[in-house]
Design a protein around this motif. Structure first.
Motif, PDB file in Angstrom:
ATOM      1  N   GLY A 238       7.530 -17.460   7.388  1.00 13.02           N
ATOM      2  CA  GLY A 238       7.300 -16.047   7.125  1.00 13.02           C
ATOM      3  C   GLY A 238       5.827 -15.717   6.950  1.00 13.02           C
ATOM      4  N   ARG A 239       5.578 -14.621   6.266  1.00 12.94           N
ATOM      5  CA  ARG A 239       4.210 -14.164   6.052  1.00 12.94           C
ATOM      6  C   ARG A 239       3.616 -14.738   4.776  1.00 12.94           C
ATOM      7  N   ALA A 240       2.297 -14.926   4.776  1.00  8.36           N
ATOM      8  CA  ALA A 240       1.592 -15.303   3.557  1.00  8.36           C
ATOM      9  C   ALA A 240       1.704 -14.164   2.551  1.00  8.36           C
ATOM     10  N   ARG A 241       1.863 -14.521   1.290  1.00  5.07           N
ATOM     11  CA  ARG A 241       2.008 -13.530   0.225  1.00  5.07           C
ATOM     12  C   ARG A 241       1.059 -13.868  -0.922  1.00  5.07           C
ATOM     13  N   GLY A 242       0.392 -12.841  -1.449  1.00  2.97           N
ATOM     14  CA  GLY A 242      -0.559 -13.043  -2.545  1.00  2.97           C
ATOM     15  C   GLY A 242       0.161 -13.266  -3.862  1.00  2.97           C
ATOM     16  N   SER A 243       0.627 -14.494  -4.087  1.00  3.07           N
ATOM     17  CA  SER A 243       1.472 -14.811  -5.240  1.00  3.07           C
ATOM     18  C   SER A 243       0.698 -14.995  -6.537  1.00  3.07           C
ATOM     19  N   PHE A 244      -0.615 -15.219  -6.461  1.00  2.00           N
ATOM     20  CA  PHE A 244      -1.426 -15.487  -7.658  1.00  2.00           C
ATOM     21  C   PHE A 244      -2.649 -14.593  -7.635  1.00  2.00           C
ATOM     22  N   ARG A 245      -2.963 -14.031  -8.789  1.00  2.00           N
ATOM     23  CA  ARG A 245      -4.137 -13.163  -8.878  1.00  2.00           C
ATOM     24  C   ARG A 245      -5.272 -13.894  -9.589  1.00  2.00           C
TER      25      ARG A 245
END
Length: 284
Positions: A238-245
């Motif tokens: 799938g797509r990369a997701r910004g899981s950590f800020r």
């Protein structure tokens, strides 16, 4: 002014070029995490130089081309399926585990990969044992260990444990399948590169299809993730997701799910549930 502009543009260009050199030195992967922002800043600086007559607008092609792998990762074509993977760095601190357990159940998870499984949050393994009876937990350092859970039967004697690495083989509806949960350390100047070399060796010994997920502390377009994908014969799903800020502000996609090559998956972010990482669900 021209000298200052040239110096800054040169630094930006070197940093951007370096973000592609993780295969030569792990510092390149550290830069790869920030490639999007490096390219954006360089593009703005080149625009300024264009306005001042210090460079040609064609120079903007360089940062534009450099971010293509990043844009592709965030906009990759998706295709879901019947199998569901739930990836989560739980954060080692004590918390109410009820909301996370409920979300894992509501997602209809077939496979769950957990990191930072500490003494405080390890009870979630028992709480989920009715739904996910096949489990392997590997203790780790101060922040906790890693775990793999599945609703499918575990093949006895297949557990593999190491610091930051847990694997077991299950009998999935599609045949025997290795499930691997990983937690990599921070990248260079920390010890991620040495850890990747150790994990490569372990992954190369797993015969048959593999599903791997975890907190890689590294983006999928890096050399480190490509090496682990090559060793496990997998590809990001799938797509990369910004899981950590980072610093509670900058989203970075350092939680990854990898599935057997040739399969297609769709990814979605879930809640924090007391962690500093959002959960990541992939259906493939």
């Amino acid at each position: 002014m021209a000298l200052i502009w040239t110096f800054v543009a040169g630094l930006g260009g070197l940093a951007l070029a370096g973000s592609f050199l993780g295969a030569l030195h792990p510092a390149g992967d550290s830069l790869a995490v920030f490639r999007l922002w490096i390219a954006g800043a360089l593009a703005l600086w080149l625009l300024l130089g264009t306005g001042l007559g210090l460079c040609r607008w064609t120079w903007l092609i360089l940062p534009a081309v450099a971010i293509l792998p990043v844009l592709w990762a965030y906009g990759a074509p998706e295709g879901g399926g019947e199998r569901t993977i739930y990836q989560k760095n739980m954060l080692f601190r004590p918390k109410d585990l009820g909301p996370l357990e409920a979300d894992i159940r509501s997602a209809g998870s077939d496979i769950v990969m957990l990191q930072e499984v500490s003494d405080a949050n390890q009870p979630i393994l028992g709480a989920l044992s009715d739904m996910l009876p096949s489990q392997t937990f590997c203790p780790g350092p101060s922040v906790g260990g890693v775990a793999v859970l599945s609703r499918w039967p575990k093949i006895d004697g297949t557990e593999v444990c190491a610091s930051g690495f847990a694997a077991m083989r299950v009998r999935s509806p599609d045949g025997p399948l290795w499930l691997v949960s990983v937690h990599l350390s921070w990248p260079w100047p920390r010890a991620q590169a040495a850890q990747v070399r150790r994990f490569e060796d372990r992954l190369s010994m797993l015969d048959g299809p593999v599903v791997m997920a975890g907190d890689f502390n590294m983006v999928r377009w890096s050399a480190a993730v490509r090496r682990l994908a090559r060793a496990s014969r997998t590809a990001p799903a799938g797509r990369a997701r910004g899981s950590f800020r980072l610093a509670d502000a900058v989203p970075i996609a350092i939680d990854n799910v990898l599935i057997p090559r040739g399969e297609r998956g769709a990814s979605e972010l879930r809640g924090l549930f007391g962690s500093d990482h959002r959960g990541l669900v992939v259906r493939y």
